[in-house]
Design a protein around this motif. Structure first.
Motif, PDB file in Angstrom:
ATOM      1  N   GLU A  21       0.818  -1.221   0.000  1.00  0.00           N
ATOM      2  CA  GLU A  21       0.000   0.000   0.000  1.00  0.00           C
ATOM      3  C   GLU A  21       0.848   1.267   0.000  1.00  0.00           C
ATOM      4  N   PHE A  22       2.075   1.168   0.499  1.00  0.00           N
ATOM      5  CA  PHE A  22       2.970   2.328   0.544  1.00  0.00           C
ATOM      6  C   PHE A  22       3.816   2.451  -0.716  1.00  0.00           C
ATOM      7  N   HIS A  23       3.918   1.357  -1.458  1.00  0.00           N
ATOM      8  CA  HIS A  23       4.798   1.337  -2.620  1.00  0.00           C
ATOM      9  C   HIS A  23       4.073   1.756  -3.896  1.00  0.00           C
ATOM     10  N   THR A  24       3.575   2.968  -3.869  1.00  0.00           N
ATOM     11  CA  THR A  24       3.010   3.558  -5.077  1.00  0.00           C
ATOM     12  C   THR A  24       4.168   4.090  -5.922  1.00  0.00           C
ATOM     13  N   PRO A  25       3.966   4.259  -7.211  1.00  0.00           N
ATOM     14  CA  PRO A  25       5.049   4.813  -8.028  1.00  0.00           C
ATOM     15  C   PRO A  25       5.582   6.136  -7.474  1.00  0.00           C
ATOM     16  N   LYS A  26       4.693   7.023  -7.057  1.00  0.00           N
ATOM     17  CA  LYS A  26       5.140   8.314  -6.512  1.00  0.00           C
ATOM     18  C   LYS A  26       6.018   8.127  -5.289  1.00  0.00           C
ATOM     19  N   ASN A  27       5.580   7.299  -4.352  1.00  0.00           N
ATOM     20  CA  ASN A  27       6.347   7.088  -3.129  1.00  0.00           C
ATOM     21  C   ASN A  27       7.698   6.433  -3.426  1.00  0.00           C
ATOM     22  N   LEU A  28       7.704   5.493  -4.344  1.00  0.00           N
ATOM     23  CA  LEU A  28       8.959   4.828  -4.683  1.00  0.00           C
ATOM     24  C   LEU A  28       9.935   5.776  -5.363  1.00  0.00           C
ATOM     25  N   VAL A  29       9.433   6.641  -6.232  1.00  0.00           N
ATOM     26  CA  VAL A  29      10.307   7.628  -6.875  1.00  0.00           C
ATOM     27  C   VAL A  29      10.852   8.603  -5.836  1.00  0.00           C
ATOM     28  N   MET A  30      10.012   9.005  -4.902  1.00  0.00           N
ATOM     29  CA  MET A  30      10.480   9.907  -3.844  1.00  0.00           C
ATOM     30  C   MET A  30      11.560   9.219  -2.998  1.00  0.00           C
ATOM     31  N   ALA A  31      11.356   7.972  -2.641  1.00  0.00           N
ATOM     32  CA  ALA A  31      12.344   7.226  -1.860  1.00  0.00           C
ATOM     33  C   ALA A  31      13.635   7.036  -2.656  1.00  0.00           C
ATOM     34  N   LEU A  32      13.492   6.727  -3.934  1.00  0.00           N
ATOM     35  CA  LEU A  32      14.647   6.565  -4.811  1.00  0.00           C
ATOM     36  C   LEU A  32      15.446   7.863  -4.876  1.00  0.00           C
ATOM     37  N   THR A  33      14.757   8.972  -5.013  1.00  0.00           N
ATOM     38  CA  THR A  33      15.410  10.278  -5.064  1.00  0.00           C
ATOM     39  C   THR A  33      16.185  10.544  -3.774  1.00  0.00           C
ATOM     40  N   GLY A  34      15.574  10.208  -2.641  1.00  0.00           N
ATOM     41  CA  GLY A  34      16.251  10.386  -1.355  1.00  0.00           C
ATOM     42  C   GLY A  34      17.518   9.552  -1.265  1.00  0.00           C
ATOM     43  N   GLU A  35      17.459   8.318  -1.736  1.00  0.00           N
ATOM     44  CA  GLU A  35      18.631   7.446  -1.677  1.00  0.00           C
ATOM     45  C   GLU A  35      19.730   7.928  -2.622  1.00  0.00           C
ATOM     46  N   VAL A  36      19.359   8.430  -3.794  1.00  0.00           N
ATOM     47  CA  VAL A  36      20.362   9.001  -4.699  1.00  0.00           C
ATOM     48  C   VAL A  36      21.012  10.205  -4.022  1.00  0.00           C
ATOM     49  N   GLY A  37      20.226  10.985  -3.293  1.00  0.00           N
ATOM     50  CA  GLY A  37      20.781  12.111  -2.540  1.00  0.00           C
ATOM     51  C   GLY A  37      21.783  11.653  -1.492  1.00  0.00           C
ATOM     52  N   GLU A  38      21.476  10.554  -0.797  1.00  0.00           N
ATOM     53  CA  GLU A  38      22.403  10.031   0.199  1.00  0.00           C
ATOM     54  C   GLU A  38      23.691   9.530  -0.449  1.00  0.00           C
ATOM     55  N   LEU A  39      23.579   8.940  -1.629  1.00  0.00           N
ATOM     56  CA  LEU A  39      24.766   8.521  -2.366  1.00  0.00           C
ATOM     57  C   LEU A  39      25.586   9.747  -2.800  1.00  0.00           C
ATOM     58  N   ALA A  40      24.902  10.763  -3.287  1.00  0.00           N
ATOM     59  CA  ALA A  40      25.577  11.985  -3.722  1.00  0.00           C
ATOM     60  C   ALA A  40      26.284  12.665  -2.551  1.00  0.00           C
ATOM     61  N   GLU A  41      25.686  12.585  -1.379  1.00  0.00           N
ATOM     62  CA  GLU A  41      26.269  13.231  -0.196  1.00  0.00           C
ATOM     63  C   GLU A  41      27.660  12.681   0.121  1.00  0.00           C
ATOM     64  N   ILE A  42      27.875  11.403  -0.142  1.00  0.00           N
ATOM     65  CA  ILE A  42      29.185  10.798   0.101  1.00  0.00           C
ATOM     66  C   ILE A  42      30.257  11.481  -0.737  1.00  0.00           C
ATOM     67  N   PHE A  43      29.908  11.848  -1.958  1.00  0.00           N
ATOM     68  CA  PHE A  43      30.873  12.392  -2.910  1.00  0.00           C
ATOM     69  C   PHE A  43      30.898  13.918  -2.949  1.00  0.00           C
ATOM     70  N   GLN A  44      29.910  14.533  -2.328  1.00  0.00           N
ATOM     71  CA  GLN A  44      29.809  15.995  -2.362  1.00  0.00           C
ATOM     72  C   GLN A  44      31.075  16.629  -1.814  1.00  0.00           C
ATOM     73  N   TRP A  45      31.582  17.605  -2.505  1.00  0.00           N
ATOM     74  CA  TRP A  45      32.729  18.429  -2.124  1.00  0.00           C
ATOM     75  C   TRP A  45      34.073  17.712  -2.251  1.00  0.00           C
ATOM     76  N   LEU A  46      34.084  16.485  -2.752  1.00  0.00           N
ATOM     77  CA  LEU A  46      35.354  15.803  -2.946  1.00  0.00           C
ATOM     78  C   LEU A  46      35.979  16.225  -4.269  1.00  0.00           C
TER      79      LEU A  46
END
Length: 117
Positions: A21-46
């Motif tokens: 019920e929580f895994h709607t396309p919108k929610n999954l895209v939002m979660a995916l975006t958040g995880e890509v942000g967390e990945l980007a944070e590792i590399f930010q400013w390097l």
């Protein structure tokens, strides 16, 4: 292990927790975006050199692996919910990109296809 095997594992993980019920396309895209942000944070400013060395130590490698896994799991879940065959989608998109980025025009260039002509 295949892409389909991974997709099925992620789907089973979600189903066992009754998360459909929580895994709607919108929610999954939002979660995916958040995880890509967390990945980007590792590399930010390097620097480019520092970013190449992120996985040289075990702690850095584990952080990157976990974030990449999170990104892939949400992408696999999104594909399952939308009934998208990821292997077929990648093959189709590569054929499109073959036309957009001919080797003789794109080799060694980081230009968008509309700027190659």
């Amino acid at each position: 292990m295949t892409i389909d095997d991974l997709r099925d594992m992620v789907t089973e993980f979600s189903q066992r927790r009754d998360w459909e019920e929580f895994h709607t396309p919108k929610n999954l895209v939002m979660a995916l975006t958040g995880e890509v942000g967390e990945l980007a944070e590792i590399f930010q400013w390097l620097t480019p050199e520092q970013s190449q060395a992120v996985c040289d130590d075990e702690q850095g490698r584990v952080k990157v692996e976990h974030e990449i896994a999170d990104v892939l799991m949400y992408l696999l879940r999104l594909a399952a919910v939308l009934d998208i065959d990821l292997a077929a989608a990648v093959q189709t998109k590569l054929r499109v990109n073959e036309g957009r980025y001919p080797v003789e025009l794109a080799r060694g260039r980081a230009a968008k296809y509309s700027e190659l002509g």
